[in-house]
Design an enzyme around this catalytic site. Structure first.
Site, short mmCIF file in Angstrom:
data_model
loop_
_atom_site.label_atom_id
_atom_site.label_comp_id
_atom_site.label_asym_id
_atom_site.label_seq_id
_atom_site.Cartn_x
_atom_site.Cartn_y
_atom_site.Cartn_z
N GLY A 46 40.00 28.30 35.29
CA GLY A 46 39.58 29.57 34.72
C GLY A 46 40.61 30.03 33.71
O GLY A 46 41.77 29.61 33.77
N GLN A 51 45.08 36.37 28.93
CA GLN A 51 46.18 35.42 29.17
C GLN A 51 46.67 34.73 27.91
O GLN A 51 47.78 34.20 27.88
CB GLN A 51 45.73 34.36 30.19
CG GLN A 51 45.48 34.92 31.59
CD GLN A 51 44.98 33.87 32.52
OE1 GLN A 51 43.77 33.61 32.58
NE2 GLN A 51 45.87 33.23 33.27
N CYS A 91 47.68 30.99 39.54
CA CYS A 91 47.38 31.57 38.23
C CYS A 91 48.21 30.86 37.16
O CYS A 91 49.41 30.64 37.35
CB CYS A 91 47.71 33.06 38.23
SG CYS A 91 47.32 33.90 36.69
N LEU A 92 47.58 30.53 36.06
CA LEU A 92 48.30 29.85 34.98
C LEU A 92 49.38 30.74 34.37
O LEU A 92 50.29 30.25 33.72
CB LEU A 92 47.30 29.41 33.91
CG LEU A 92 46.27 28.38 34.37
CD1 LEU A 92 45.29 28.07 33.26
CD2 LEU A 92 46.93 27.11 34.89
N HIS A 133 38.90 36.71 39.97
CA HIS A 133 40.28 36.55 39.48
C HIS A 133 40.33 36.76 37.97
O HIS A 133 41.20 37.48 37.46
CB HIS A 133 40.77 35.15 39.86
CG HIS A 133 42.15 34.83 39.38
ND1 HIS A 133 43.22 34.70 40.23
CD2 HIS A 133 42.64 34.59 38.13
CE1 HIS A 133 44.31 34.41 39.52
NE2 HIS A 133 43.98 34.34 38.25
N GLU A 134 39.37 36.17 37.25
CA GLU A 134 39.38 36.30 35.78
C GLU A 134 38.99 37.70 35.34
O GLU A 134 39.54 38.23 34.37
CB GLU A 134 38.44 35.27 35.14
CG GLU A 134 38.74 33.82 35.48
CD GLU A 134 40.19 33.45 35.27
OE1 GLU A 134 40.67 32.57 36.02
OE2 GLU A 134 40.89 34.03 34.41
N HIS A 137 41.89 39.87 35.36
CA HIS A 137 42.75 39.72 34.17
C HIS A 137 42.27 40.64 33.04
O HIS A 137 43.07 41.24 32.34
CB HIS A 137 42.73 38.27 33.66
CG HIS A 137 43.72 37.36 34.35
ND1 HIS A 137 45.07 37.59 34.38
CD2 HIS A 137 43.54 36.20 35.02
CE1 HIS A 137 45.68 36.62 35.05
NE2 HIS A 137 44.77 35.77 35.45
O1 K2U Z 1 43.52 32.83 35.78
C1 K2U Z 1 44.01 31.72 35.85
O2 K2U Z 1 45.21 31.53 35.65
C2 K2U Z 1 43.13 30.57 36.22
C3 K2U Z 1 43.31 30.18 37.64
C4 K2U Z 1 41.93 30.33 38.26
C5 K2U Z 1 41.91 30.43 39.73
C6 K2U Z 1 42.69 31.34 40.40
C7 K2U Z 1 42.59 31.44 41.77
C8 K2U Z 1 41.72 30.65 42.48
C9 K2U Z 1 40.95 29.74 41.80
C10 K2U Z 1 41.04 29.66 40.43
C11 K2U Z 1 43.93 28.80 37.54
O3 K2U Z 1 42.97 27.84 37.39
S1 K2U Z 1 45.10 28.50 38.76
C12 K2U Z 1 45.10 26.86 39.10
C13 K2U Z 1 44.11 26.54 40.19
C14 K2U Z 1 43.31 25.46 40.05
C15 K2U Z 1 42.43 25.12 41.07
C16 K2U Z 1 42.33 25.91 42.21
C17 K2U Z 1 43.13 27.00 42.34
C18 K2U Z 1 44.05 27.33 41.32
ZN ZN Z 2 45.12 34.03 36.55
#
Ligand code: K2U
Ligand code: ZN
Length: 167
Positions: A46, A51, A91-92, A133-134, A137
């Site tokens: 995501g 971000q 979170c990235l 989550h997104e 943001h």
């Molecule tokens: O917002 C972001 O930084 C994207 C996140 C999305 C995410 C957050 C929490 C749970 C699931 C997805 C990134 O993709 S974090 C990396 C990641 C990848 C797979 C599963 C969980 C986290």
């Molecule tokens: Zn995030």
């Protein structure tokens, strides 16, 4: 296409509330393409425009293993939610930090697609977590803000130390 820089917590710009997109035009479609390249390269499932320091209501999600099921949501609105689930999140913008967050188990969201057409997404499981989550943001909220003050201070100290070590 271009890979974009991802803001890192606790960068103050991550706390900016995103504005609605008035016109879904080629510039929005180009930004979405650049965000998709950035997200897949990270890799992540995501990414919100916040971000990448663009404070407009645009988010991308792709939870597929093959990275071939991209959801693009413009001006997303939560129109329904049920249940409750606790899941470990990352979170990235907060690399290397993972912790549990409680969110709705299922959500219904109304948004515009890249052609400006309205659609509804019913999500559960990982997709529902990621949508929430997104969308956080876009409200200027990072998942660590759900954690205790003690944990947030420890994370800030850890990330600031790591940043100093890379300089
Ligand atoms: O917002 C972001 O930084 C994207 C996140 C999305 C995410 C957050 C929490 C749970 C699931 C997805 C990134 O993709 S974090 C990396 C990641 C990848 C797979 C599963 C969980 C986290
Ligand atoms: Zn995030």
């Amino acid at each position: 296409m271009a890979k974009l820089n991802i803001l890192r917590y606790p960068d103050e710009r991550l706390y900016t509330r995103a504005k609605p997109i008035q016109q879904v035009d080629d510039s929005i479609r180009q930004l979405a393409a650049d965000m998709a390249e950035t997200m897949y390269a990270a890799p992540g499932i995501g990414l919100a425009a916040t971000q990448v320091d663009r404070h407009i209501q645009l988010l991308l999600i792709d939870i597929s293993e093959a990275q071939n099921d991209l959801h693009v949501l413009i001006n997303p609105k939560l129109i329904g939610s049920t249940g409750e689930v606790e899941r470990e999140e990352g979170c990235l913008s907060v690399p290397g930090i993972y912790d549990k967050v409680t969110r709705a188990e299922r959500v219904r969201v109304r948004a515009l697609d890249l052609n400006g057409k309205s659609f509804e997404l019913n999500a559960e499981g990982l997709l529902a977590v990621c949508v929430q989550h997104e969308m956080d943001h876009l409200l200027g909220k990072v998942f660590v803000q759900y954690l205790s003050t003690l944990k947030q201070n420890r994370i800030r100290t850890k990330l600031k130390k790591r940043l100093r070590e890379t300089m």
